[in-house]
Design a protein around this motif. Structure first.
Motif, PDB file in Angstrom:
ATOM      1  N   UNK A  16       0.827  -1.209   0.000  1.00 51.60           N
ATOM      2  CA  UNK A  16       0.000   0.000   0.000  1.00 51.60           C
ATOM      3  C   UNK A  16       0.861   1.258   0.000  1.00 51.60           C
ATOM      4  N   UNK A  17       1.915   1.255   0.826  1.00 55.97           N
ATOM      5  CA  UNK A  17       2.742   2.449   1.031  1.00 55.97           C
ATOM      6  C   UNK A  17       3.919   2.543   0.080  1.00 55.97           C
ATOM      7  N   UNK A  18       4.245   1.426  -0.605  1.00 54.08           N
ATOM      8  CA  UNK A  18       5.402   1.407  -1.516  1.00 54.08           C
ATOM      9  C   UNK A  18       6.675   1.853  -0.792  1.00 54.08           C
ATOM     10  N   UNK A  19       6.723   1.513   0.495  1.00 55.12           N
ATOM     11  CA  UNK A  19       7.867   1.963   1.294  1.00 55.12           C
ATOM     12  C   UNK A  19       7.927   1.173   2.586  1.00 55.12           C
ATOM     13  N   UNK A  20       9.094   0.644   2.911  1.00 53.23           N
ATOM     14  CA  UNK A  20       9.278  -0.048   4.192  1.00 53.23           C
ATOM     15  C   UNK A  20       9.225   0.953   5.342  1.00 53.23           C
ATOM     16  N   UNK A  21       9.822   2.122   5.126  1.00 56.49           N
ATOM     17  CA  UNK A  21       9.834   3.149   6.175  1.00 56.49           C
ATOM     18  C   UNK A  21       8.427   3.601   6.527  1.00 56.49           C
ATOM     19  N   UNK A  22       7.627   3.926   5.500  1.00 51.06           N
ATOM     20  CA  UNK A  22       6.256   4.377   5.745  1.00 51.06           C
ATOM     21  C   UNK A  22       5.410   3.277   6.358  1.00 51.06           C
ATOM     22  N   UNK A  54      17.027   2.261  -7.937  1.00 51.12           N
ATOM     23  CA  UNK A  54      17.560   3.456  -7.293  1.00 51.12           C
ATOM     24  C   UNK A  54      17.439   3.258  -5.795  1.00 51.12           C
ATOM     25  N   UNK A  55      16.670   4.109  -5.153  1.00 51.01           N
ATOM     26  CA  UNK A  55      16.424   3.936  -3.713  1.00 51.01           C
ATOM     27  C   UNK A  55      14.938   3.728  -3.440  1.00 51.01           C
ATOM     28  N   UNK A  56      14.174   3.487  -4.497  1.00 49.66           N
ATOM     29  CA  UNK A  56      12.733   3.343  -4.353  1.00 49.66           C
ATOM     30  C   UNK A  56      12.300   1.891  -4.479  1.00 49.66           C
ATOM     31  N   UNK A  57      11.378   1.495  -3.594  1.00 46.84           N
ATOM     32  CA  UNK A  57      10.857   0.141  -3.600  1.00 46.84           C
ATOM     33  C   UNK A  57       9.619   0.062  -4.497  1.00 46.84           C
ATOM     34  N   UNK A  58       9.570  -0.980  -5.319  1.00 48.68           N
ATOM     35  CA  UNK A  58       8.416  -1.222  -6.183  1.00 48.68           C
ATOM     36  C   UNK A  58       7.896  -2.627  -5.918  1.00 48.68           C
ATOM     37  N   UNK A  59       6.583  -2.785  -5.965  1.00 47.03           N
ATOM     38  CA  UNK A  59       5.982  -4.108  -5.846  1.00 47.03           C
ATOM     39  C   UNK A  59       5.853  -4.688  -7.250  1.00 47.03           C
TER      40      UNK A  59
END
Length: 304
Positions: A16-22, A54-59
């Motif tokens: 949902x958040x496309x981010x481990x941090x979020x 890059x530094x972005x996570x994608x599902x």
């Protein structure tokens, strides 16, 4: 495969958040804990669920399919829990309500005791502007909506909660010594507006149009809190619901400017689609409102 419900929940939030941090922030977990659970979940599949570019996570496409399945599994688990509580004689399920942004100052008071009395009820409360509230009602994604301006294109039923009063307000820098001002004062005061789609904006514009008042529009902001802070900072004046500025009036950060024709009055109404088939939870909440609303108003809002 031996994945857990906990892992499904974490992966769904990551998707949902496309981010481990979020995801970690929303789940109230540490980032390393979320990363470990993602790795343990991934290890059970031969196809990648996510990728980092890059530094972005994608599902991945496969990951999206797993997320859809995870959502269905977790929803079924909720239903099992609700059915268990129902067999134990407890009210259980989800209550979904959409609320216009200024309604956040009153809706919690009408919900508090009901939620406390029914621990098996989960609440989803969406606070947004009038246009989005009406959209959620029209799409039947909520049980109820709280508005101060009734929709004119939907067949609805309603119950009145309480009166809504709007006043012209400014900060405490300038002194307004007259007992009451006529509407020409608006030509001297730069006005701060809410965004299009806001119920407060609609009421404000209708009043100005009806009284043929020439105004100086200073700026437009997208929340009641943003407008309030802008007025406090001296950026302009605004017409605001009394319910949202009680504390600022008490502390002297804001003042009501007495103008003929004010307050502008409307009603807070809880509305729902005509002929809607209520869940047991929604029906119980409506009965609770009808029985308790006058007591809640007297206890929480008589000081207005």
């Amino acid at each position: 495969m031996h994945y857990t419900l906990h892992q499904l929940h974490i992966f769904l939030k990551i998707a949902e958040k496309q981010s481990i941090t979020k995801a970690s922030i929303e789940l109230h977990l540490t980032q390393p804990a979320v990363s470990i659970q993602l790795k343990n979940f991934q290890d059970q599949f031969p196809i990648p669920l996510t990728e980092v570019i890059g530094r972005k996570l994608y599902v991945t496409d496969f990951g999206k399919e797993i997320a859809i399945a995870a959502e269905k599994i977790l929803e079924e688990v909720k239903q099992i829990n609700y059915k268990t509580l129902a067999y134990q004689g407890e009210l259980s399920g989800v209550l979904k309500i959409s609320v216009v942004s200024t309604g956040k100052y009153i809706m919690p008071y009408f919900l508090s005791d009901f939620i406390k009395q029914n621990s098996g009820v989960n609440l989803i409360l969406d606070v947004t502007n009038k246009a989005k509230v009406i959209d959620s009602l029209e799409k039947n994604t909520v049980d109820f909506s709280l508005v101060s301006v009734l929709p004119d294109k939907l067949q609805i039923e309603k119950t009145k909660l309480m009166e809504n009063q709007l006043y012209l307000v400014g900060n405490s820098d300038q002194k307004f010594t007259k007992k009451i001002y006529n509407k020409s004062i608006f030509t001297e005061l730069p006005l701060i507006y809410r965004e299009q789609g806001s119920g407060t904006r609609y009421t404000m514009e209708k009043f100005i149009e009806k009284n043929n008042i020439p105004v100086s529009k200073k700026m437009e902001l997208t929340s009641n809190e943003a407008v309030k802070q802008a007025v406090i900072a001296g950026l302009g004046y605004s017409i605001m619901p009394l319910i949202g500025i009680r504390n600022e009036l008490k502390t002297g950060r804001l003042q009501i400017i007495p103008v003929e024709g004010f307050p502008i009055k409307s009603n807070w109404n809880m509305i729902w689609l005509k002929n809607k088939k209520f869940s047991l939870v929604a029906n119980a909440f409506l009965e609770y409102l009808e029985e308790e609303k006058n007591t809640i108003i007297k206890q929480k809002f008589d000081i207005l």
